[in-house]
Design a protein around this motif. Sequence first.
Motif, short mmCIF file in Angstrom:
data_model
loop_
_atom_site.label_atom_id
_atom_site.label_comp_id
_atom_site.label_asym_id
_atom_site.label_seq_id
_atom_site.Cartn_x
_atom_site.Cartn_y
_atom_site.Cartn_z
N THR A 119 21.08 -16.64 -5.75
CA THR A 119 22.33 -16.94 -5.06
C THR A 119 22.63 -15.86 -4.02
OG1 THR A 119 23.10 -17.82 -7.14
CG2 THR A 119 24.78 -17.44 -5.46
N MET A 120 22.81 -16.30 -2.78
CA MET A 120 23.02 -15.35 -1.68
C MET A 120 24.18 -14.40 -1.96
SD MET A 120 21.44 -15.11 1.29
CE MET A 120 20.91 -16.76 1.77
N SER A 121 25.27 -14.94 -2.51
CA SER A 121 26.48 -14.12 -2.68
C SER A 121 26.34 -13.07 -3.77
CB SER A 121 27.69 -15.01 -2.96
OG SER A 121 27.49 -15.67 -4.19
N PHE A 153 7.67 0.17 4.25
CA PHE A 153 8.84 -0.58 3.80
C PHE A 153 8.41 -1.99 3.42
CE2 PHE A 153 12.23 -3.62 5.15
CZ PHE A 153 13.11 -3.35 4.09
N THR A 154 8.93 -2.48 2.29
CA THR A 154 8.64 -3.84 1.86
C THR A 154 9.95 -4.61 1.70
OG1 THR A 154 6.68 -3.10 0.65
CG2 THR A 154 7.55 -5.27 0.06
N LEU A 155 10.00 -5.78 2.30
CA LEU A 155 11.14 -6.68 2.11
C LEU A 155 10.72 -7.71 1.07
CD1 LEU A 155 14.00 -7.06 3.27
CD2 LEU A 155 13.05 -8.77 4.81
N ASN A 156 11.51 -7.78 0.02
CA ASN A 156 11.16 -8.63 -1.11
C ASN A 156 12.37 -9.46 -1.50
OD1 ASN A 156 9.78 -9.60 -3.43
ND2 ASN A 156 8.66 -7.68 -3.59
N GLY A 157 12.27 -10.22 -2.56
CA GLY A 157 13.44 -11.02 -2.93
C GLY A 157 13.45 -11.38 -4.40
N GLY A 158 14.19 -12.46 -4.75
CA GLY A 158 14.63 -13.55 -3.89
C GLY A 158 13.51 -14.00 -2.94
N GLU A 159 13.91 -14.73 -1.94
CA GLU A 159 12.97 -15.14 -0.90
C GLU A 159 13.51 -14.62 0.42
OE1 GLU A 159 9.98 -16.27 -0.24
OE2 GLU A 159 10.68 -16.05 1.82
N PRO A 174 0.81 -1.22 0.00
CA PRO A 174 0.00 0.00 0.00
C PRO A 174 0.84 1.27 0.00
CG PRO A 174 -0.14 -1.15 2.12
CD PRO A 174 0.67 -2.02 1.21
N GLY A 175 0.36 2.29 -0.69
CA GLY A 175 1.03 3.60 -0.71
C GLY A 175 2.36 3.56 -1.44
N VAL A 176 3.20 4.52 -1.08
CA VAL A 176 4.52 4.62 -1.71
C VAL A 176 5.53 3.96 -0.80
CG1 VAL A 176 6.28 6.24 -2.53
CG2 VAL A 176 3.85 6.76 -2.84
N ARG A 177 6.42 3.13 -1.38
CA ARG A 177 7.25 2.29 -0.53
C ARG A 177 8.73 2.28 -0.91
NH1 ARG A 177 3.40 -0.15 2.39
NH2 ARG A 177 4.90 -1.49 3.48
N VAL A 178 9.53 2.04 0.12
CA VAL A 178 10.93 1.67 -0.10
C VAL A 178 10.96 0.15 -0.08
CG1 VAL A 178 13.25 1.68 0.88
CG2 VAL A 178 11.85 3.75 0.98
N VAL A 179 11.64 -0.43 -1.06
CA VAL A 179 11.70 -1.89 -1.16
C VAL A 179 13.15 -2.34 -1.14
CG1 VAL A 179 10.99 -3.92 -2.51
CG2 VAL A 179 9.68 -1.78 -2.69
N ALA A 180 13.44 -3.33 -0.33
CA ALA A 180 14.76 -3.97 -0.36
C ALA A 180 14.57 -5.37 -0.94
CB ALA A 180 15.35 -4.05 1.04
N TRP A 181 15.39 -5.69 -1.92
CA TRP A 181 15.32 -6.99 -2.60
C TRP A 181 16.46 -7.85 -2.08
CZ3 TRP A 181 11.17 -7.28 -6.00
CH2 TRP A 181 10.58 -6.06 -6.33
N THR A 182 16.11 -8.91 -1.37
CA THR A 182 17.14 -9.77 -0.77
C THR A 182 17.61 -10.82 -1.78
OG1 THR A 182 15.45 -11.27 0.05
CG2 THR A 182 16.19 -9.55 1.55
N THR A 183 18.77 -11.40 -1.49
CA THR A 183 19.20 -12.53 -2.32
C THR A 183 18.98 -13.85 -1.56
OG1 THR A 183 21.45 -12.08 -1.53
CG2 THR A 183 20.91 -11.36 -3.76
#
Length: 278
Positions: free
Chosen positions: A79-81, A109-115, A54-63
């Motif tokens: 791949t994590m690395s 804030f949204t945590l995304n990935g990867g998983e 919802p709304g405007v977000r900062v997203v971090a994409w994990t590995t």
Amino acid sequence: MPEVQTLPLEAGSPYELRVHLGDSVPERSVREALATGDMGFIHSYTTGSVVDGPGVRVVAWTTGCMWRCQYCHNPDTWTMSNGLPVSVTRAAEELGKYRQSLKVMSGGFTLNGGEPLMQHRFAAKLMAAVKRMGIHTAMETNGYLGDRLSDAEIDTIDLVMLGLKTWDPARHRALTGMDVAPTLAFARRLAARRRPIWLRFVLVPGLTDDMDDLARTAAFAAKLGSVERVEVLPFHQMGRYKWERLGLAYTLENVKPPSAELTEQAREVLRKAGLKAD
Ligand code: SF4
């Protein structure tokens, strides 16, 4: 362990191919980081996203991801690395700078990935820290490792965006390489705790467009009682170049995005089950 990086919050999009960012981190340090959650591995960041909650977000994409979805558009996150090492403290500090503007824009804030739950200790610590700052938290996950979160940790996530492909075990294994049961169990657990869920369903012609199967998936979702919305995401080819550059066998080169009619038909099936679909 090398000095962890500052957060390049303006750094690009998940569609940029990124590899080897964490190669300099020794294997032992990676294992320690995963066990403690004091450090995580991030592929990229997006600021100002309006499509990741919802709304405007900062997203971090994990590995890190253990699934192998045929239509994954970010295989470089597997791949994590390939991620940039970042301490949880530093990540939380940087996100804190966005607190007021995210609030004004009804975002978070949204945590995304990867998983993200491949780094479940980091994910849990970061979600809790961000929540303590009064920022709305969301996590997009395939749910497979949901049992690694305690109930208290689940409660720090304001919204879970769950990628649900199908309820059918054989189809699920063919699509992702993995068992669907843990994802369904996590969905039931979230519902039992009355946690808001948005489902994300990627519509791929020839793969996920069987409307009878979708109707059964919809029936499962509707019964949960806490699914607020289902997003039908039309398949696209934006990640194809990554498969090619990474030397991975891509099987969907001849698949076209679904037509507007097919996409609407899928939404109608979901609506018929009593879900809000868009
Ligand atoms: S769960 Fe997500 S990141 Fe993992 S393979 Fe599937 S689409 Fe890609």
